[in-house]
Write a protein that holds these residues in place. Structure first.
Motif, PDB file in Angstrom:
ATOM      1  N   TRP B 528     -18.840 -19.343 -23.111  1.00 49.18           N
ATOM      2  CA  TRP B 528     -18.954 -19.789 -24.496  1.00 49.18           C
ATOM      3  C   TRP B 528     -19.279 -21.282 -24.536  1.00 49.18           C
ATOM      4  O   TRP B 528     -18.481 -22.100 -24.097  1.00 49.18           O
ATOM      5  CB  TRP B 528     -17.625 -19.510 -25.204  1.00 49.18           C
ATOM      6  CG  TRP B 528     -17.640 -19.823 -26.655  1.00 49.18           C
ATOM      7  CD1 TRP B 528     -18.662 -19.657 -27.530  1.00 49.18           C
ATOM      8  CD2 TRP B 528     -16.547 -20.355 -27.401  1.00 49.18           C
ATOM      9  NE1 TRP B 528     -18.295 -20.044 -28.776  1.00 49.18           N
ATOM     10  CE2 TRP B 528     -16.987 -20.471 -28.741  1.00 49.18           C
ATOM     11  CE3 TRP B 528     -15.242 -20.721 -27.079  1.00 49.18           C
ATOM     12  CZ2 TRP B 528     -16.180 -20.970 -29.748  1.00 49.18           C
ATOM     13  CZ3 TRP B 528     -14.424 -21.201 -28.079  1.00 49.18           C
ATOM     14  CH2 TRP B 528     -14.895 -21.321 -29.410  1.00 49.18           C
ATOM     15  N   LEU B 538     -16.780 -22.903 -22.052  1.00 44.64           N
ATOM     16  CA  LEU B 538     -15.564 -22.235 -21.591  1.00 44.64           C
ATOM     17  C   LEU B 538     -15.941 -20.853 -21.069  1.00 44.64           C
ATOM     18  O   LEU B 538     -16.756 -20.159 -21.678  1.00 44.64           O
ATOM     19  CB  LEU B 538     -14.562 -22.095 -22.732  1.00 44.64           C
ATOM     20  CG  LEU B 538     -14.092 -23.399 -23.373  1.00 44.64           C
ATOM     21  CD1 LEU B 538     -13.200 -23.106 -24.561  1.00 44.64           C
ATOM     22  CD2 LEU B 538     -13.345 -24.240 -22.344  1.00 44.64           C
ATOM     23  N   PHE B 589     -10.345 -18.573 -15.511  1.00 40.97           N
ATOM     24  CA  PHE B 589     -10.733 -19.298 -16.727  1.00 40.97           C
ATOM     25  C   PHE B 589     -11.339 -20.623 -16.299  1.00 40.97           C
ATOM     26  O   PHE B 589     -10.730 -21.343 -15.506  1.00 40.97           O
ATOM     27  CB  PHE B 589      -9.512 -19.541 -17.621  1.00 40.97           C
ATOM     28  CG  PHE B 589      -8.873 -18.272 -18.085  1.00 40.97           C
ATOM     29  CD1 PHE B 589      -9.412 -17.575 -19.160  1.00 40.97           C
ATOM     30  CD2 PHE B 589      -7.771 -17.760 -17.438  1.00 40.97           C
ATOM     31  CE1 PHE B 589      -8.832 -16.391 -19.573  1.00 40.97           C
ATOM     32  CE2 PHE B 589      -7.194 -16.566 -17.849  1.00 40.97           C
ATOM     33  CZ  PHE B 589      -7.730 -15.872 -18.923  1.00 40.97           C
ATOM     34  N   HIS B 590     -12.521 -20.909 -16.802  1.00 45.12           N
ATOM     35  CA  HIS B 590     -13.200 -22.153 -16.431  1.00 45.12           C
ATOM     36  C   HIS B 590     -13.463 -22.972 -17.692  1.00 45.12           C
ATOM     37  O   HIS B 590     -13.736 -22.409 -18.746  1.00 45.12           O
ATOM     38  CB  HIS B 590     -14.568 -21.894 -15.813  1.00 45.12           C
ATOM     39  CG  HIS B 590     -14.543 -21.065 -14.575  1.00 45.12           C
ATOM     40  ND1 HIS B 590     -15.658 -20.870 -13.812  1.00 45.12           N
ATOM     41  CD2 HIS B 590     -13.555 -20.376 -13.969  1.00 45.12           C
ATOM     42  CE1 HIS B 590     -15.355 -20.081 -12.794  1.00 45.12           C
ATOM     43  NE2 HIS B 590     -14.083 -19.764 -12.862  1.00 45.12           N
ATOM     44  N   ALA B 591     -13.440 -24.273 -17.531  1.00 46.01           N
ATOM     45  CA  ALA B 591     -13.926 -25.163 -18.581  1.00 46.01           C
ATOM     46  C   ALA B 591     -14.882 -26.150 -17.934  1.00 46.01           C
ATOM     47  O   ALA B 591     -14.524 -26.790 -16.934  1.00 46.01           O
ATOM     48  CB  ALA B 591     -12.764 -25.899 -19.233  1.00 46.01           C
ATOM     49  N   ALA B 606     -12.834 -27.598 -14.823  1.00 44.84           N
ATOM     50  CA  ALA B 606     -11.460 -27.207 -14.509  1.00 44.84           C
ATOM     51  C   ALA B 606     -11.417 -25.687 -14.511  1.00 44.84           C
ATOM     52  O   ALA B 606     -12.154 -25.047 -15.259  1.00 44.84           O
ATOM     53  CB  ALA B 606     -10.498 -27.772 -15.546  1.00 44.84           C
ATOM     54  N   SER B 608      -8.781 -22.062 -13.570  1.00 46.58           N
ATOM     55  CA  SER B 608      -7.599 -21.434 -12.977  1.00 46.58           C
ATOM     56  C   SER B 608      -8.007 -20.075 -12.448  1.00 46.58           C
ATOM     57  O   SER B 608      -8.835 -19.397 -13.042  1.00 46.58           O
ATOM     58  CB  SER B 608      -6.483 -21.309 -14.016  1.00 46.58           C
ATOM     59  OG  SER B 608      -6.732 -20.198 -14.837  1.00 46.58           O
ATOM     60  N   VAL B 609      -7.466 -19.734 -11.307  1.00 47.26           N
ATOM     61  CA  VAL B 609      -7.873 -18.509 -10.617  1.00 47.26           C
ATOM     62  C   VAL B 609      -6.627 -17.738 -10.208  1.00 47.26           C
ATOM     63  O   VAL B 609      -5.729 -18.294  -9.570  1.00 47.26           O
ATOM     64  CB  VAL B 609      -8.693 -18.843  -9.354  1.00 47.26           C
ATOM     65  CG1 VAL B 609      -9.128 -17.575  -8.663  1.00 47.26           C
ATOM     66  CG2 VAL B 609      -9.893 -19.709  -9.692  1.00 47.26           C
ATOM     67  N   THR B 610      -6.556 -16.497 -10.561  1.00 48.64           N
ATOM     68  CA  THR B 610      -5.456 -15.632 -10.123  1.00 48.64           C
ATOM     69  C   THR B 610      -6.056 -14.439  -9.409  1.00 48.64           C
ATOM     70  O   THR B 610      -6.937 -13.771  -9.952  1.00 48.64           O
ATOM     71  CB  THR B 610      -4.652 -15.123 -11.330  1.00 48.64           C
ATOM     72  OG1 THR B 610      -4.253 -16.252 -12.091  1.00 48.64           O
ATOM     73  CG2 THR B 610      -3.442 -14.339 -10.875  1.00 48.64           C
ATOM     74  N   GLY B 654      -4.674 -20.358  -7.982  1.00 51.40           N
ATOM     75  CA  GLY B 654      -5.273 -21.658  -7.699  1.00 51.40           C
ATOM     76  C   GLY B 654      -5.733 -22.348  -8.967  1.00 51.40           C
ATOM     77  O   GLY B 654      -6.122 -21.696  -9.943  1.00 51.40           O
ATOM     78  N   TYR B 655      -5.627 -23.686  -8.954  1.00 51.40           N
ATOM     79  CA  TYR B 655      -6.125 -24.490 -10.077  1.00 51.40           C
ATOM     80  C   TYR B 655      -7.181 -25.441  -9.516  1.00 51.40           C
ATOM     81  O   TYR B 655      -6.901 -26.195  -8.584  1.00 51.40           O
ATOM     82  CB  TYR B 655      -4.986 -25.280 -10.702  1.00 51.40           C
ATOM     83  CG  TYR B 655      -3.894 -24.391 -11.264  1.00 51.40           C
ATOM     84  CD1 TYR B 655      -4.014 -23.824 -12.522  1.00 51.40           C
ATOM     85  CD2 TYR B 655      -2.771 -24.083 -10.493  1.00 51.40           C
ATOM     86  CE1 TYR B 655      -3.025 -22.987 -13.025  1.00 51.40           C
ATOM     87  CE2 TYR B 655      -1.782 -23.252 -10.982  1.00 51.40           C
ATOM     88  CZ  TYR B 655      -1.909 -22.702 -12.247  1.00 51.40           C
ATOM     89  OH  TYR B 655      -0.936 -21.879 -12.733  1.00 51.40           O
TER      90      TYR B 655
END
Lengths: 576, 1106
Positions: B528, B538, B589-591, B606, B608-610, B654-655
């Motif tokens: 987006w 995002l 989730f990426h920004a 930035a 976050s990865v799960t 991970g971040y």
């Protein structure tokens, strides 16, 4: 409003990953409280110890290769270097058994606080003591006094542990066996220790201790343990064939005090001694020499990897009942003189154990009639017999039959059951006899030697010899009784050597005393191609050297790397 | 500099030049005119076409306008400057103004209009391409449909057509002309995919190699990993043989072998995968691959990054009419090198020689008469001469590949679908081993322009089916090699003869060993572009993955018969069946944010990865099958049944963060890192921070550089440097949890097979365990020179790994009976090396284009401080600590063979060596103590995996004919010959013709010691020594491909049916140079030659596009 939409993904980014996904755990292991809180798991823990200790230490059938009874064949033999005296302080003959010791100590520690019934607890604890004694006995036989670890050590323990004296080591082993005997049940699952097993092992240990420590009190312990064992009345001598030539009769034999058996579910020929005792007729190109093929065709191929052959030196000890009814060595018999052919001259009317232990010329072996003679179908192409077909055939004209189950053709990956005799009544009788001789009670000795002599050897006469003749008869009896079992021949020869010297005294390594049975060449027989005549020959080991025993080898060296790592360790005499 | 050849075309050129009516706002003081042009282009999308050379003399301009028209701005710029402009087809052409008072230009020729179209090599129109009359600045840009019109005077004029990212082309002007622009490969490299983002070659500050599959997609490689060998600097690949399904090993800069991290991490379209998924990729579906080599590039993968990252980007849909491409490749595999086996006569001779050496005299195995019979093949029934290799292994095995891809769509929805089928047969005479693989890959992107949302649905997967004889190639080859030529394979009636280890009975088995993989993966991505904040994007990604892996081994031999017709007994059939199920998911989730102000450019990311997943496995077995007719467990003997099962689970979090700033693409700085967590460690110790920083300086953009004319030497030159830390999981998982292991079926109690339980590894009270940390440094430069013809990158790298978990043995702990618990040790490793890449692209005349590339990688590594025990450490000659790992191992130094008795008598020998004689191996008493024992071991030889690898790529094209090739090679690597190749087992181990080169009085300079066996002298000749090391370095023509573009044929071109039509022939491993060729193929170099050989491959293929 728009701003709110914006925050949703940002929030997701920040909290998106949930750290709980990392709260995983091993799915295939138990915890300590699982194991020591459940009898069946604790029992499984002890089973694991059995597999390691009995499986490795109490089934050492190939140690006899160190003696003249067995010859290494070119296909991957072992112990050549030890046998011909070519080892040095860098050689490691199995010093480090601390992992097994720890496993047993851990059981002893944890069993104390379990909530099992007294019988359960006593059985498992008794088994742990029994197993610990087995580990230390193997160490003591090989190295003398060793480092005694009696408890579970932790990473911050002090590991600078010196060797205990030989006497302390043996006393420790014997006290473990006493503890075991006090705790164990008289009957247990087949394969597991009982009071009888503890007594039988104690007889073996105390006999060795008595010789090396030159202390008659240990022989008294042999007698006492024997009395208790025999008083149980559970065990009786069986036929030798039942013990060693078929699985089903071996596991159920009343003579076995303890067995170690393996099931075909996860055992194939290559995991049993059979693999390295049976010849191989395929590796050289699958055919006999033209002469051998014409005269002695094979009905089926042999698929073992023959590492070891029995020798004439062993075969000589199987007595013959001569025409006059007296037992003699084969070369003293009338048959040897009147003859006819090699077979009738040498192999008739022998001790029954001969036929159960040794395959020789013109006998049935698996689906074949085998010929070990010159140009025979299982004679080694490179041996003095020569002319044969097999680089993995016999060089001595003999093949082992003991521990071979011939009901199926041997194929390395085929599943097979197998049963090792770990402790049995026959050995206990002989240990009892030896202790009796050494304590001066020849009559008892004669009575006990006669038991196996008659039951296993098939002789009708009793042993009547006295003095040195009795000693000779005893040694001969023990050799033919115990071959391929637990290295008994080698460790007995060492024990007898030490007895002759009057114990291991300071300076023994330079005493010059050597054990005749562990020196010089090995013997075999070359039977002529027509089977009529024979010639005895002597032969060096595979490395072209004769056997060499020097007194320092009463103990193996402590591996040099161990001494470097732990300066408290002292080297055995003669190995520096 | 060709006047017309260099243009600065604005970024948005391809957007239609809609807006000369558009207004621009510019505020520049004393700026070059070109800056104004750039600004106009950026704001309006209009192309401003001009000759850079002319602008050199121009004065800087000051423009401050708000909502002005383009014309107004240009008038302002050229006020008082000798230039004017013209607007042609919505493009602005800048041209010199006629000097005032100059004579009027001569009357032009009568003008005529021509029309034309510019297409790309896929046939799509190229909008905004520049079409110039050669030698002038007169020209136009193409419209949305790729069309252009020009008014021309001279009929013989030539046009120069150019577009960013395409190769500039010349053509004679004529009406209705169609010009096809080929994409410039160099241009494709301009955008570089990096972890969690993209970068450009100009601005990149980390060590990243990239590759597209264009140069080798027509070659008959079995998988992408094999194809990469020798093509990428820093990437080292070692072949694993030619058996169907075998995959070479790959490392990036050697990985970190001392901590067991050699395989890189594979990332496909942003999601972490494994090597199996990578090699199953269809080469046609791959758009490009990036290899992230230093910590600056890999830190965003944090704790899994220490061995480098392979980043694959697959093809995405292209808007436009549906395009369909089909390509295929039919290949024939043949073993590249296989040593000659002994024939019957040689075997008989060597048997006699061995027997004689063992003391049995002459002719002790085969008499002179028999030898004669064998030599002249007088009695083939009794003494055959069987060639086991050729009777089991045929010369050619077929391999084929068929790929179809479809792409198309519109501005709202674009799709790409790729389907692939790959089949590889084997050289077994009955083709009883084969691999089939079917793969699919699809993605659909839907753009919701109004809210700036792109939704991508990706579905991909593969199904592979591999079957082979149950005996397995290694075992079969051991029997092919070791079976005597004197053994007949068949009975008189043609049935298989009855004997053991018959390779024919093995390959003709009615059973099989079969392995299948069903792999399905789905990814849904929401990207987006936040409308309210320019430059912010995002992204949310969800991925779910299922892999189902059943296998079945029905183990039985083909029926063999004795000579009398009775069946030769062999083991009854057994069946083992296994199933493994793996499922995993990945939520991210990426920004991303980017912003430019003036010459300042900022990018930030930035994420976050799960990730989490689980696996379960079970197996079942029955034996004693009465027949081979039913291969199901139910038909087996129930009393033999065995089964087993296990399961595991895992989770990672991970971040990721990255900030990149550059000033004018000249000074570049990037900070990147990951805060990574793993379930390997106790709560509280799970996370580690893996940061990196990298700097770049494009020296060639500096004023002093330009002013000192250094641009003539290197037209582009950038220095880079990076430092960072990455991690890896070491030691054992769950080392903080005390465990008891389950050991199945260890002991028989009362006739029942019982499980056993044993204490697991010791654990430490303070649980101070964590990630291995690899600090990595990289220094390098990127350059282009010789007018952009030669480009290159060079890197020096150094890594140091600490935090190594281990059970230190420095002190004596043997009585503990267990290894010490895992702790953070002081151990450390180091690795250093270089990699470089050079590419020259040139042309000869107009029609010949060529390229030549060189890449290489060298590294070495050592234990700076090891966890070796105290005793090992005391020996400076054999300990690992402090030694670079370029040696093979600790062993005796062999001085050669004894050639006289004095050297036997006068030199020490091993304590257990006996009966030494001439032709035996002599060893060096390295410590001079008069004895030869383990104290004389030294670290000798060279590493078995090459520490130096290189590749030379080349290609040339001329009028539709193209030739692409690759030479590849390694530095010195050693293989220790195995006991079968050494012939240490006596007669039956003499199998190869090269083994006849053994020592005897007539052949004293032999490769092998005297004939015999290990029994001769207590194995003296076969103890661990440098005698048996063989150098297996090589240089080989890895691939060569010749293609022809059939659209060059007028009839085909005129039909207009094909957008693409080419045919090619190609091959791999065509030529080999190596010192070890007589023993084995140098790449595989199996010590005993018990291995399915490496293939040489010839192939044919076509590629058709509609």
């Amino acid at each position: 409003m728009k701003r709110i939409y914006l925050y949703i993904p940002l929030l997701a980014l920040a909290l998106g990953s949930c750290n709980k996904v990392m709260d995983t755990k091993p799915l295939d292991t138990y915890t300590a409280s699982d194991v020591w809180g459940s009898y069946s798991l604790a029992e499984g823990y002890i089973f694991n110890c059995y597999a390691n200790v009995v499986g490795s230490f109490m089934t050492r059938w190939s140690d006899d290769i160190l003696t003249k009874d067995m010859l290494n064949e070119p296909w991957g033999g072992s112990f050549e270097s030890e046998k011909t005296g070519q080892i040095d302080k860098y050689t490691d003959e199995g010093w480090d058994n601390f992992a097994n010791i720890r496993a047993v100590n851990l059981a002893l520690l944890n069993l104390r606080t379990t909530s099992f019934t007294a019988i359960e607890k006593n059985t498992l604890t008794g088994e742990a003591y029994f197993l610990r004694s087995a580990i230390y006995f193997l160490e003591a036989e090989r190295f003398g006094g060793v480092q005694l670890v009696r408890n579970v050590l932790s990473p911050d323990s002090n590991f600078a542990i010196a060797r205990s004296s030989l006497k302390d080591t043996y006393d420790f082993i014997l006290s473990d066996l006493d503890s075991a005997a006090a705790l164990l049940p008289t009957t247990n699952d087949r394969g597991r220790a009982t009071t009888g097993a503890a007594y039988a092992l104690k007889m073996r240990v105390a006999l060795q201790a008595g010789a090396f420590l030159n202390d008659d009190s240990y022989y008294q312990q042999v007698i006492q343990a024997g009395n208790k064992l025999f008083a149980e009345g559970q065990y009786s001598l069986d036929s030798y064939t039942n013990l060693f030539n078929e699985y089903s009769t071996a596991v159920t034999s009343a003579e076995n005090i303890m067995v170690f058996d393996k099931l075909s579910t996860n055992t194939s020929y290559q995991n049993t001694p059979m693999q390295s005792l049976v010849p191989n007729s395929a590796e050289t190109g699958g055919k006999l020499t033209p002469t051998a093929a014409a005269l002695f065709p094979l009905a089926e191929t042999f698929e073992g990897w023959q590492n070891f052959s029995p020798t004439q030196d062993l075969v000589d000890d199987y007595l013959v009942t001569d025409a006059d009814g007296a037992e003699k060595t084969w070369d003293q018999t009338t048959y040897a003189k009147t003859g006819g052919n090699a077979n009738t001259m040498m192999y008739q009317h022998r001790d029954l154990r001969f036929y159960a232990s040794i395959a020789y010329d013109s006998t049935r072996y698996y689906g074949n009639t085998i010929y070990t003679r010159t140009s025979g179908n299982v004679s080694n192409v490179n041996s003095p017999i020569a002319g044969g077909c097999l680089s993995e055939g016999t060089s001595t004209a003999y093949i082992f039959r003991k521990y071979i189950y011939q009901d199926n053709k041997l194929w390395y990956s085929d599943p097979v059951n197998f049963c090792y005799s770990v402790l049995r009544l026959g050995e206990a009788y002989l240990n009892y006899a030896e202790a009796s001789i050494l304590l001066g009670d020849e009559a008892t000795a004669r009575a006990y030697i006669t038991k196996t002599y008659q039951a296993h050897g098939g002789f009708t006469n009793t042993i009547t010899a006295t003095g040195t003749d009795l000693w000779t008869a005893y040694k001969r009896e023990r050799n033919v009784e115990m071959i391929l079992e637990n290295g008994d021949r080698y460790w007995s020869l060492l024990r007898w050597g030490v007895q002759t010297m009057g114990g291991l005294k300071t300076g023994y390594e330079n005493s010059g005393y050597v054990i005749p049975e562990l020196n010089g060449p090995i013997h075999g027989v070359a039977i002529t191609i027509d089977g009529r005549g024979y010639t005895l020959f002597s032969k060096n080991e595979l490395n072209n050297l004769p056997l060499l025993f020097t007194p320092k080898r009463y103990f193996f060296p402590v591996p040099y790397a161990q001494i470097q790592a732990n300066p408290l360790l002292t080297q055995n005499p003669g190995w520096n | 500099m060709q006047l017309t050849s260099v243009y600065l075309l604005a970024l948005c050129l391809q957007a239609s030049a809609a807006g000369l009516a558009q207004k621009v706002s510019i505020s520049l003081t004393d700026a070059p005119v070109s800056r104004v042009f750039t600004e106009i282009s950026r704001q309006t999308g209009v192309s401003v076409i001009y000759n850079e050379g002319w602008l050199k003399g121009l004065k800087p301009v000051t423009v401050h306008v708000r909502d002005a028209s383009v014309s107004e701005v240009l008038e302002l710029c050229f006020k008082g400057q000798p230039f004017t402009y013209e607007i042609v087809n919505n493009n602005v052409l800048i041209k010199p103004a006629a000097p005032p008072g100059a004579p009027a230009p001569p009357a032009p020729h009568p003008l005529r209009d021509i029309h034309g179209r510019v297409l790309d090599d896929k046939g799509s129109p190229v909008a905004g391409a520049s079409v110039l009359i050669k030698g002038t600045q007169v020209g136009v840009a193409t419209n949305e449909k790729g069309e252009f019109s020009l008014s021309l005077g001279d009929s013989t004029v030539r046009l120069v057509i150019s577009y960013v990212g395409m190769e500039t082309t010349e053509a004679r002007a004529r009406d209705n002309m169609v010009v096809v622009l080929k994409s410039a490969t160099q241009a494709a490299e301009d955008i570089i995919v990096v972890g969690y983002g993209k970068d450009t070659r100009q601005k990149i500050t980390s060590a990243v190699s990239t590759i597209t599959t264009d140069d080798f997609k027509n070659d008959p490689y079995t998988d992408i990993q094999s194809a990469l060998q020798g093509r990428v600097s820093g990437v080292m690949i070692n072949a694993a043989g030619g058996e169907p399904g075998s995959v070479p090993s790959m490392t990036i800069r050697g990985g970190e072998p001392l901590i067991g991290q050699t395989a890189p991490l594979y990332v496909i379209d942003g999601i972490i995968r494994d090597q199996t998924a990578f090699v199953a990729l269809n080469m046609n579906d791959i758009d490009n691959i990036s290899f992230l080599k230093d910590a600056a590039a890999t830190a965003v993968y944090g704790a899994q990054a220490s061995a480098g990252i392979v980043l694959v980007t697959t093809k995405q849909g292209k808007a436009g009419k549906m395009q369909l491409t089909y390509s295929n490749n039919m290949a024939w595999n043949t073993p590249s090198l296989f040593p000659k086996l002994l024939d019957s006569y040689q075997k008989a001779l060597v048997s006699n020689a061995v027997s004689k050496a063992l003391g049995n005299g002459n002719y002790s195995v085969y008499s002179a008469a028999v030898l004669d019979t064998i030599q002249h093949n007088l009695d083939p029934a009794e003494y055959p001469n069987t060639d086991w290799y050729h009777s089991t292994f045929r010369k050619y095995a077929l391999q084929q590949r068929h790929d179809v891809d479809v792409t198309g769509g519109n501005a709202q929805t674009r799709y790409y679908i790729g389907l692939g089928y790959f089949n590889q047969g084997s050289n077994y005479v009955n083709n009883s081993e084969k691999l089939d693989r079917f793969s699919y890959r699809s993605n659909i992107v839907s753009s919701f322009d109004k809210i700036g949302l792109d939704v991508t649905l990706g579905l991909n997967g593969y199904f592979s089916y591999q079957t082979q004889p149950p005996t397995g190639a290694a075992s079969i080859f051991s029997h092919i090699v070791a079976q005597s030529p004197l053994q007949p394979p068949y009975n008189k009636d043609g049935s298989f003869a009855g004997f053991v280890d018959d390779p024919l009975a093995e390959i003709y088995s009615p059973g099989y060993s079969r392995n299948e993989i069903f792999y399905n993966d789905g990814t849904l991505t929401f990207a987006w572009s936040v409308p309210w904040i320019k430059g912010l994007k995002l992204t949310a990604i969800g991925d779910y993955n299922l892999a189902y892996n059943p296998s079945k081994i029905f183990n039985v031999l083909a029926t063999q018969y004795n000579a009398d017709g009775t069946i030769y007994p062999t083991p009854a059939p057994t069946l083992t069946q296994e199933e493994s199920n793996t499922r995993s998911y990945d939520v991210e989730f990426h920004a991303d944010y980017s912003h430019s102000f003036g010459k300042h450019n900022l990018q930030a990311t930035a994420a976050s990865v799960t990730r989490a997943g689980s696996n379960s496995w079970f197996s079942a077995y029955r034996g004693n099958f009465p027949s081979t007719a039913i291969d199901l467990l139910s038909a087996g003997d129930a009393s033999t049944q065995v089964n087993n099962g296990s399961a595991t689970e895992w989770g990672n979090v991970g971040y990721v963060g990255r900030v990149k700033y550059d000033y004018d693409s000249r000074y570049i700085v990037e900070l990147a890192g990951r805060y990574d967590g793993s379930d390997y460690f106790p709560p509280g110790k799970r996370f580690g921070l893996f940061p990196s920083v990298s700097l770049g300086w494009a020296v060639s953009k500096e004023r002093f550089y330009v002013q000192s004319y250094l641009t003539h030497i290197f037209d582009f030159f950038k220095l880079r440097g990076s430092i960072g830390t990455t991690g890896s999981v070491g030691g054992t998982k769950y080392a903080y949890i005390p465990q008891y292991n389950v050991n199945t079926q260890v002991f028989v109690a009362n006739g029942n097979l019982e499980n056993g339980y044993s204490e697991g590894a010791l654990t430490l009270d303070n649980q101070n365990i964590t990630w291995y940390a690899t600090r990595s440094y990289d220094w390098g430069f990127d350059f282009s020179t010789l007018k952009h013809h030669l480009t290159g990158e060079f890197n020096y790298f150094f890594t140091r790994t600490t935090n190594i978990l281990g059970s230190p043995k420095f002190s004596y702990t043997d009585p503990l009976g267990q290894g010490l618990p895992q702790v953070l040790t002081n151990a450390a490793t180091r690795k250093a090396g270089i990699d470089l890449n050079l590419t020259y692209k040139g042309d000869i005349g107009r029609s010949i284009k060529y390229y030549l590339g060189f890449n290489c990688t060298y590294f070495n590594y050592l234990w700076e401080r090891s966890n070796e025990d105290s005793v090992t450490l005391t020996n400076p000659y054999t300990r690992a600590q402090g030694y670079t790992q370029s040696y093979y191992g600790a062993m005796y130094y062999a001085m050669g063979l004894y050639q006289n008795y004095q050297s036997i008598l006068n030199n020490p020998v091993r304590i257990s060596s006996t009966a030494l004689t001439l032709g035996d191996v002599q060893y060096l008493d390295a410590n001079g103590d008069g004895q030869i024992n383990a104290q004389d071991y030294r670290n000798l030889g060279k590493s078995s995996t090459p520490l130096f690898q290189y590749g030379i790529t080349f290609g040339i094209s001329y009028k539709g004919i193209s030739l692409d090739g690759l030479f590849q090679g390694t530095g010195v690597k050693d293989v220790y010959l195995g006991q079968y190749v050494q012939a240490q087992g006596g007669t039956q181990r003499y199998n190869f013709a090269f083994q006849l080169d053994y020592w005897n009085q007539y052949n004293t300079q032999s490769a092998f010691p005297r004939a015999g066996s290990s029994a001769l002298n207590n194995g003296n000749n076969y103890v661990n020594s440098s005698y048996w090391l063989v150098n297996t370095q090589y240089f080989r023509l890895k691939s060569l491909s010749l293609g022809y573009d059939l659209r060059r044929i007028p009839a085909i071109r005129q039909s207009g049916v094909f957008k693409e039509l080419s045919a090619f022939v190609s091959g791999t491993n065509l030529l080999t140079f190596s010192p070890c060729k007589k023993y084995f193929d140098p790449e595989l170099a199996d010590a005993n030659n018990f291995f399915y050989p490496v293939n040489k491959t010839y192939s044919l293929g076509v590629r058709v596009g509609f």
